[in-house]
Motif scaffolding. Structure first.
Motif, PDB file in Angstrom:
ATOM      1  N   UNK A   3       0.832  -1.198   0.000  1.00 46.98           N
ATOM      2  CA  UNK A   3       0.000   0.000   0.000  1.00 46.98           C
ATOM      3  C   UNK A   3       0.865   1.246   0.000  1.00 46.98           C
ATOM      4  N   UNK A   4       0.441   2.283  -0.708  1.00 45.09           N
ATOM      5  CA  UNK A   4       1.239   3.511  -0.767  1.00 45.09           C
ATOM      6  C   UNK A   4       1.329   4.180   0.592  1.00 45.09           C
ATOM      7  N   UNK A   5       2.458   4.778   0.876  1.00 47.62           N
ATOM      8  CA  UNK A   5       2.666   5.439   2.157  1.00 47.62           C
ATOM      9  C   UNK A   5       2.233   6.898   2.101  1.00 47.62           C
ATOM     10  N   UNK A   6       1.042   7.129   1.593  1.00 53.85           N
ATOM     11  CA  UNK A   6       0.539   8.496   1.473  1.00 53.85           C
ATOM     12  C   UNK A   6       0.071   9.045   2.806  1.00 53.85           C
ATOM     13  N   UNK A   7      -0.179   8.174   3.734  1.00 48.61           N
ATOM     14  CA  UNK A   7      -0.677   8.598   5.034  1.00 48.61           C
ATOM     15  C   UNK A   7       0.061   7.833   6.121  1.00 48.61           C
ATOM     16  N   UNK A   8       0.440   8.529   7.166  1.00 46.12           N
ATOM     17  CA  UNK A   8       1.098   7.879   8.292  1.00 46.12           C
ATOM     18  C   UNK A   8       0.183   6.844   8.916  1.00 46.12           C
ATOM     19  N   UNK A   9      -1.139   7.124   8.899  1.00 46.81           N
ATOM     20  CA  UNK A   9      -2.089   6.200   9.507  1.00 46.81           C
ATOM     21  C   UNK A   9      -2.086   4.860   8.781  1.00 46.81           C
ATOM     22  N   UNK A  10      -1.944   4.888   7.458  1.00 45.93           N
ATOM     23  CA  UNK A  10      -1.975   3.658   6.678  1.00 45.93           C
ATOM     24  C   UNK A  10      -0.695   2.847   6.837  1.00 45.93           C
ATOM     25  N   UNK A  11       0.307   3.424   7.481  1.00 49.94           N
ATOM     26  CA  UNK A  11       1.530   2.679   7.716  1.00 49.94           C
ATOM     27  C   UNK A  11       1.441   1.850   8.997  1.00 49.94           C
ATOM     28  N   UNK A  12       0.679   2.310   9.975  1.00 47.81           N
ATOM     29  CA  UNK A  12       0.639   1.651  11.276  1.00 47.81           C
ATOM     30  C   UNK A  12      -0.626   0.812  11.382  1.00 47.81           C
ATOM     31  N   UNK A  13      -0.630  -0.332  10.722  1.00 49.78           N
ATOM     32  CA  UNK A  13      -1.795  -1.220  10.683  1.00 49.78           C
ATOM     33  C   UNK A  13      -1.791  -2.092  11.931  1.00 49.78           C
ATOM     34  N   UNK A  14      -2.889  -2.089  12.668  1.00 46.54           N
ATOM     35  CA  UNK A  14      -2.970  -2.875  13.898  1.00 46.54           C
ATOM     36  C   UNK A  14      -3.604  -4.238  13.687  1.00 46.54           C
ATOM     37  N   UNK A  15      -4.606  -4.325  12.804  1.00 45.75           N
ATOM     38  CA  UNK A  15      -5.237  -5.625  12.575  1.00 45.75           C
ATOM     39  C   UNK A  15      -5.942  -5.612  11.228  1.00 45.75           C
ATOM     40  N   UNK A  16      -6.157  -6.820  10.680  1.00 45.04           N
ATOM     41  CA  UNK A  16      -6.818  -7.009   9.394  1.00 45.04           C
ATOM     42  C   UNK A  16      -7.802  -8.159   9.527  1.00 45.04           C
ATOM     43  N   UNK A  17      -9.027  -7.976   9.017  1.00 41.62           N
ATOM     44  CA  UNK A  17     -10.008  -9.052   8.992  1.00 41.62           C
ATOM     45  C   UNK A  17     -10.589  -9.172   7.586  1.00 41.62           C
ATOM     46  N   UNK A  18     -10.845 -10.416   7.161  1.00 42.63           N
ATOM     47  CA  UNK A  18     -11.474 -10.674   5.871  1.00 42.63           C
ATOM     48  C   UNK A  18     -12.986 -10.529   6.037  1.00 42.63           C
ATOM     49  N   UNK A  19     -13.587  -9.630   5.258  1.00 41.97           N
ATOM     50  CA  UNK A  19     -15.023  -9.366   5.360  1.00 41.97           C
ATOM     51  C   UNK A  19     -15.782 -10.069   4.246  1.00 41.97           C
ATOM     52  N   UNK A  20     -15.272  -9.955   3.030  1.00 41.84           N
ATOM     53  CA  UNK A  20     -15.802 -10.641   1.861  1.00 41.84           C
ATOM     54  C   UNK A  20     -14.622 -11.251   1.115  1.00 41.84           C
ATOM     55  N   UNK A  21     -14.872 -12.096   0.085  1.00 44.12           N
ATOM     56  CA  UNK A  21     -13.757 -12.789  -0.562  1.00 44.12           C
ATOM     57  C   UNK A  21     -12.566 -11.912  -0.938  1.00 44.12           C
ATOM     58  N   UNK A  22     -12.805 -10.687  -1.374  1.00 46.89           N
ATOM     59  CA  UNK A  22     -11.702  -9.799  -1.766  1.00 46.89           C
ATOM     60  C   UNK A  22     -11.768  -8.462  -1.034  1.00 46.89           C
ATOM     61  N   UNK A  23     -12.394  -8.441   0.120  1.00 43.50           N
ATOM     62  CA  UNK A  23     -12.510  -7.195   0.882  1.00 43.50           C
ATOM     63  C   UNK A  23     -11.988  -7.397   2.298  1.00 43.50           C
ATOM     64  N   UNK A  24     -11.070  -6.522   2.695  1.00 45.11           N
ATOM     65  CA  UNK A  24     -10.483  -6.558   4.020  1.00 45.11           C
ATOM     66  C   UNK A  24     -10.966  -5.364   4.826  1.00 45.11           C
ATOM     67  N   UNK A  25     -10.969  -5.519   6.142  1.00 47.77           N
ATOM     68  CA  UNK A  25     -11.194  -4.404   7.048  1.00 47.77           C
ATOM     69  C   UNK A  25      -9.881  -4.135   7.771  1.00 47.77           C
ATOM     70  N   UNK A  26      -9.391  -2.901   7.673  1.00 42.77           N
ATOM     71  CA  UNK A  26      -8.137  -2.508   8.292  1.00 42.77           C
ATOM     72  C   UNK A  26      -8.423  -1.573   9.456  1.00 42.77           C
ATOM     73  N   UNK A  27      -7.737  -1.778  10.568  1.00 45.03           N
ATOM     74  CA  UNK A  27      -7.797  -0.800  11.650  1.00 45.03           C
ATOM     75  C   UNK A  27      -6.386  -0.319  11.934  1.00 45.03           C
ATOM     76  N   UNK A  28      -6.283   0.948  12.335  1.00 44.03           N
ATOM     77  CA  UNK A  28      -5.005   1.609  12.493  1.00 44.03           C
ATOM     78  C   UNK A  28      -4.833   2.102  13.920  1.00 44.03           C
ATOM     79  N   UNK A  29      -3.570   2.294  14.289  1.00 48.46           N
ATOM     80  CA  UNK A  29      -3.283   2.926  15.574  1.00 48.46           C
ATOM     81  C   UNK A  29      -3.399   4.441  15.388  1.00 48.46           C
ATOM     82  N   UNK A  30      -4.639   4.885  15.290  1.00 52.12           N
ATOM     83  CA  UNK A  30      -4.950   6.280  15.003  1.00 52.12           C
ATOM     84  C   UNK A  30      -5.735   6.372  13.710  1.00 52.12           C
TER      85      UNK A  30
END
Length: 317
Positions: A3-30
Motif C-alpha cells: 500500500x502507498x505510504x501516502x498517510x502515516x495512519x496507513x503505515x501503522x496497521x494494527x489488525x486485518x479481517x477478511x469481510x468478503x472474498x476480496x474485501x479486508x477491514x483494516x484498523x489503524x493505531x490512530x
C-alpha cells in the motif's frame, strides 16, 4: 503489492479481517477503520448510518484501536483505547457502530480489564482479554457474567446495566512471569487459543487448558510475537508475525520452516508484522509498521527449511 505510504495512519496497521472474498477491514493505531478491496486496491472508510458523516470523522480522528475480533461474520469488536469505548461493536450488515458500556463514576473490574485490552477475542461463550500493562490474560464467560451492554444512542448505562465483573478464577494464566503482556489472541480451527506476547508464543490446549510455549522461536531470536494465523492449506502450519519479520511454523514438527524476506515479496527485511489475514483469492495480507503487503501465498509452502543462525543478520533491526 504494498500500500502507498501516502498517510502515516496507513503505515501503522494494527489488525486485518477478511469481510468478503476480496474485501479486508483494516484498523489503524490512530484514525478511522477502512475497507480495502484487494482487486481494485481502493480504500473506503467506515461511515455508520447511525452517525452523521462529519461527526463520525471528527469522532474517529484520534481513534486508537489496539485490536479487533470478528464474530459470526457480521460483527466486529474493537478494543478501542479512545472515545470512552471499552469493547465497541460494528455490525457490518446493518452498518451500525455501537459503543460498549462505559461510565466515569461506576466502574467494575471487568471494565478496568477491558479498558486496558491490547488484544481481544470474541467467541460464542467467552471474551478473551489480554492486557499490555502486566495484568495478563483473562477469559470472561458471558454465561456467568451476563451480556455486554451496547448503546446505539450514545447514552450512559444505568447502574443495573453495569453488573459484570471478573472472578478471580477467570484469569487464564495466574503465573504473571509467564504471560503478563499480550499482543494478540487467535482461535484456530482446532479450537486452540494462541497467545502472542513480547515474551514468546503460547497456545492453550483444548483438552486440559494447559498453556504451552513454542520454544523453537526463542532459538531464532523471535521472542516478540505480534500475530499468528493458521494456514488454509496445511492445518499443522502457521504464519507467525514478529517484531523482526514473518516466519512459518509447523506444530506437528515443532520447528520454524522459513524466515521470509524481500525475495518472498515483502517490502522490507525489517518489517514489524502487526497483522495477518488470508483472502479467498490466494493472497496473504500482511499489516506492518510500513503499510500493508499483499503476496500470493501458494509459494510460501514450497520450502521446508530449518532457520539457520546466520539468517538473523537479514532481519535484524
Amino acid at each position: 503489492y504494498t500500500t502507498p505510504n501516502s498517510s502515516l495512519l496507513k503505515q501503522w496497521v494494527k489488525d486485518i479481517k477478511l469481510i468478503q472474498p476480496d474485501q479486508l477491514l483494516l484498523c489503524y493505531w490512530g484514525g478511522t477503520p477502512e475497507f480495502f478491496n484487494i482487486k481494485t486496491k481502493k480504500y473506503q472508510r467506515i461511515i455508520p448510518k447511525n452517525y452523521d458523516k462529519q461527526k463520525w470523522l471528527d469522532f474517529t480522528y484520534d481513534f486508537f484501536i489496539a485490536d479487533m475480533s470478528k464474530f459470526n461474520n457480521n460483527e466486529i469488536y474493537f478494543a478501542n483505547w479512545s472515545g470512552g469505548g471499552v469493547l465497541d461493536k460494528y455490525d457490518i450488515s446493518k452498518n451500525i457502530y455501537s459503543l460498549a458500556f462505559y461510565s466515569q463514576k461506576d466502574t467494575t473490574p471487568l471494565q478496568d480489564q477491558l479498558r486496558l485490552s491490547s488484544a481481544i477475542l470474541k467467541t460464542e461463550k467467552s471474551i478473551f482479554s489480554g492486557s499490555s500493562v502486566g495484568t495478563g490474560l483473562f477469559e470472561i464467560k458471558q454465561s456467568e457474567h451476563g451480556q455486554l451492554f451496547y448503546s446505539d444512542e450514545h447514552r450512559s448505562p444505568t447502574k443495573e446495566e453495569l453488573t459484570l465483573s471478573i472472578k478471580k478464577e477467570d484469569k487464564v494464566v495466574n503465573d504473571s512471569s509467564k504471560i503478563s503482556q499480550v499482543n494478540y489472541i487467535y482461535n484456530d480451527n482446532q479450537d486452540r487459543i494462541w497467545i502472542c506476547t513480547p515474551n514468546g508464543l503460547f497456545f492453550r490446549t483444548v483438552d486440559d487448558g494447559q498453556i504451552v510455549r513454542i520454544k523453537c522461536l526463542d532459538s531464532c531470536g523471535l521472542n516478540n510475537v505480534v500475530s499468528v494465523i493458521q494456514s488454509p492449506k496445511i492445518k499443522s502450519q502457521y504464519l507467525i508475525g514478529t517484531s523482526k519479520g514473518l516466519v512459518s511454523y509447523d506444530i506437528d514438527k515443532d520447528k520454524v520452516l522459513e524466515i521470509f524476506t524481500k525475495e518472498d515479496g515483502l517490502s522490507s527485511n525489517s518489517l514489524s508484522v502487526k497483522a495477518l489475514q488470508f483472502s479467498d483469492s490466494h493472497q496473504l495480507a500482511i499489516g506492518t509498521n510500513k503499510g500493508v503487503n499483499l503476496i500470493h501465498f501458494d509459494s510460501i509452502y514450497d520450502t521446508d527449511i530449518t532457520a539457520a543462525p546466520f539468517i538473523l543478520s537479514l532481519i535484524h533491526i
